[in-house]
Design an enzyme around this catalytic site. Structure first.
Site, PDB file in Angstrom:
ATOM      1  N   SER A  85      35.547  34.627  44.725  1.00  0.00           N
ATOM      2  CA  SER A  85      36.291  35.852  45.035  1.00  0.00           C
ATOM      3  C   SER A  85      36.104  36.965  44.007  1.00  0.00           C
ATOM      4  O   SER A  85      36.632  38.060  44.179  1.00  0.00           O
ATOM      5  CB  SER A  85      37.785  35.538  45.153  1.00  0.00           C
ATOM      6  N   THR A 189      40.280  38.460  43.710  1.00  0.00           N
ATOM      7  CA  THR A 189      40.588  39.411  42.645  1.00  0.00           C
ATOM      8  C   THR A 189      41.074  38.746  41.360  1.00  0.00           C
ATOM      9  O   THR A 189      41.913  37.859  41.396  1.00  0.00           O
ATOM     10  CB  THR A 189      41.735  40.388  43.071  1.00  0.00           C
ATOM     11  N   THR A 207      36.679  42.315  41.702  1.00  0.00           N
ATOM     12  CA  THR A 207      36.676  41.459  42.888  1.00  0.00           C
ATOM     13  C   THR A 207      35.368  41.598  43.658  1.00  0.00           C
ATOM     14  O   THR A 207      34.685  42.616  43.545  1.00  0.00           O
ATOM     15  CB  THR A 207      37.846  41.848  43.819  1.00  0.00           C
ATOM     16  N   ARG A 217      32.963  48.225  53.282  1.00  0.00           N
ATOM     17  CA  ARG A 217      34.414  48.186  53.022  1.00  0.00           C
ATOM     18  C   ARG A 217      34.701  48.143  51.517  1.00  0.00           C
ATOM     19  O   ARG A 217      34.079  47.395  50.774  1.00  0.00           O
ATOM     20  CB  ARG A 217      35.019  46.967  53.714  1.00  0.00           C
ATOM     21  N   VAL A 218      35.666  48.934  51.093  1.00  0.00           N
ATOM     22  CA  VAL A 218      36.143  48.905  49.706  1.00  0.00           C
ATOM     23  C   VAL A 218      37.644  48.644  49.750  1.00  0.00           C
ATOM     24  O   VAL A 218      38.358  49.215  50.578  1.00  0.00           O
ATOM     25  CB  VAL A 218      35.849  50.258  49.012  1.00  0.00           C
ATOM     26  N   GLY A 219      38.109  47.783  48.866  1.00  0.00           N
ATOM     27  CA  GLY A 219      39.535  47.449  48.841  1.00  0.00           C
ATOM     28  C   GLY A 219      40.302  48.233  47.790  1.00  0.00           C
ATOM     29  O   GLY A 219      39.885  49.312  47.348  1.00  0.00           O
ATOM     30  N   ASP A 220      41.402  47.675  47.369  1.00  0.00           N
ATOM     31  CA  ASP A 220      42.294  48.354  46.427  1.00  0.00           C
ATOM     32  C   ASP A 220      41.821  48.280  44.971  1.00  0.00           C
ATOM     33  O   ASP A 220      42.166  49.137  44.155  1.00  0.00           O
ATOM     34  CB  ASP A 220      43.703  47.744  46.512  1.00  0.00           C
ATOM     35  N   THR A 240      46.819  41.853  43.729  1.00  0.00           N
ATOM     36  CA  THR A 240      45.851  40.970  44.356  1.00  0.00           C
ATOM     37  C   THR A 240      46.260  40.797  45.813  1.00  0.00           C
ATOM     38  O   THR A 240      47.392  41.051  46.182  1.00  0.00           O
ATOM     39  CB  THR A 240      45.795  39.607  43.643  1.00  0.00           C
ATOM     40  N   GLY A 241      45.312  40.369  46.626  1.00  0.00           N
ATOM     41  CA  GLY A 241      45.628  40.154  48.031  1.00  0.00           C
ATOM     42  C   GLY A 241      44.963  41.188  48.912  1.00  0.00           C
ATOM     43  O   GLY A 241      43.969  41.806  48.521  1.00  0.00           O
ATOM     44  N   GLY A 243      43.788  44.218  50.236  1.00  0.00           N
ATOM     45  CA  GLY A 243      43.716  45.541  49.632  1.00  0.00           C
ATOM     46  C   GLY A 243      44.257  46.632  50.534  1.00  0.00           C
ATOM     47  O   GLY A 243      44.893  47.586  50.058  1.00  0.00           O
TER      48      GLY A 243
HETATM   49  N1  GLY Z   1      42.412  42.887  46.629  1.00  0.00           N
HETATM   50  C1  GLY Z   1      41.032  42.902  46.774  1.00  0.00           C
HETATM   51  C2  GLY Z   1      40.543  43.431  48.018  1.00  0.00           C
HETATM   52  O1  GLY Z   1      41.283  43.587  48.981  1.00  0.00           O
HETATM   53  O2  GLY Z   1      39.370  43.721  48.087  1.00  0.00           O
END
Ligand code: GLY
Length: 329
Positions: A85, A189, A207, A217-220, A240-241, A243
């Protein structure tokens, strides 16, 4: 003050002797002020936070800067090819690309991030280079990769591990697009926040993002204020989790602002999780976890679902804790 060697000995003793090689598990711990500030201190998400905290502690216990601690701490996890991850060992997107997101922030409010970056072992260090060597905050994709090469980072030839490839190949035989669920066995993450012995705060987050995500795709994690945020007057937070759920409430920035307005780190984490539950009707179907740290060295942790764990290193002890959580039914 004990030495780094003493600290390692103690955490190894707690792990190996008491729990047969696994890190010791504690009950959810909200570290409250004792009158004296708890510093230095570092906390980070999930069980991979234990080795990450060990590396961060090496810096902090020697009087080093929190910024160096949060970078070198998460680098341990980025370099682990078995971690699915974080870093290049991560699960790929649905097209088979491992794309990495990372961010870092210091006590002066300087910050840097990279997103959608491929073939680089340490995205958090590229994020730091963006912070320190450019007038920008965020670089993405091919531009971030070229910047990394220009600044002395090597292109990695690391391929998907056979284990990860086998899981991805199996997933491809099913046409439905669903990203991987996030839980104790398949989390995402590493987020880390730390305060050094000078009382300065820093944070980092890195992450490989959601497994099977849509390409691009890009997360938080690389978004300053979502995956991580630091305000040296107040505190720091990381997430975490899922995004997308964190981004809809600007999670880490929200927690720091709640602390600014008088909440303890624990109260602030709980309020952010309640905000997600209030605004996102499917909140029982995904995981989000937050960690927070304030200027007194008080900590908080809270998640939507059962299973979120975090590592806390303070007073020469580095331990894994189960976070409290919202959804009890
Ligand atoms: N928290 C990491 C993501 O959603 O990419």
């Amino acid at each position: 003050m004990s030495t780094r060697r003493d600290f390692i000995k103690k955490s190894a003793f707690a792990s190996a002797f008491l729990f047969g090689g696994l890190p010791r598990l504690g009950k959810s711990k909200s570290l409250m002020g004792t009158g004296d500030t708890n510093k230095p201190i570092v906390l980070s998400t999930w069980s991979h936070g234990i080795p990450a905290n060990d590396a961060a502690w090496k810096i902090l216990s020697g009087g080093g800067r929190a910024l160096d601690a949060v970078e070198q701490g998460v680098m341990v996890v980025e370099a682990d090819p078995k971690n699915t991850s974080v870093g290049l060992g991560g699960f790929p997107d649905r097209d088979g690309h491992v794309t990495l997101d990372a961010s870092i922030m210091d006590e002066k409010g300087n910050c840097g991030s990279v997103a959608f970056l491929e073939h680089i072992l340490h995205p958090v260090s590229v994020a730091r280079a963006v912070m320190e060597k450019t007038p920008h905050v965020m670089l993405v994709g091919e531009g971030a990769f070229q910047f990394a090469l220009e600044n002395g980072f090597q292109k990695s030839n690391q391929e998907m591990t056979p284990e990860v490839k086998a899981v991805w190949e199996k997933w491809k035989t099913d046409n439905k697009y669903t990203s991987k669920p996030i839980d104790k066995n398949n989390h995402d993450t590493i987020g880390m926040v730390a305060m050094d012995s000078n009382g300065n705060l820093s944070g980092s987050c890195t992450t490989s993002g959601l497994g099977w995500k849509i390409h691009g795709r890009v997360g938080d994690s690389p978004i300053i204020g979502d995956g991580m945020f630091v305000d040296n007057e107040v505190g720091a937070a990381c997430a975490t989790g899922k995004g997308e759920a964190v981004m809809k409430i600007c999670g880490s920035m929200l927690i720091v602002e709640l602390m600014r307005n008088g909440r303890t780190p624990q109260q602030a984490c709980e309020e952010a999780i309640h905000r997600i539950a209030k605004k996102q009707s499917d909140y029982k179907t995904f995981q989000v976890g937050f960690l927070a740290l304030n200027k007194n060295g008080e900590t908080g942790a809270y998640s939507l679902l059962k299973g979120f764990q975090y590592a806390l290193a303070v007073n020469e002890q580095n331990k894994l804790y189960d976070s409290d959580y919202l959804v009890k039914d």
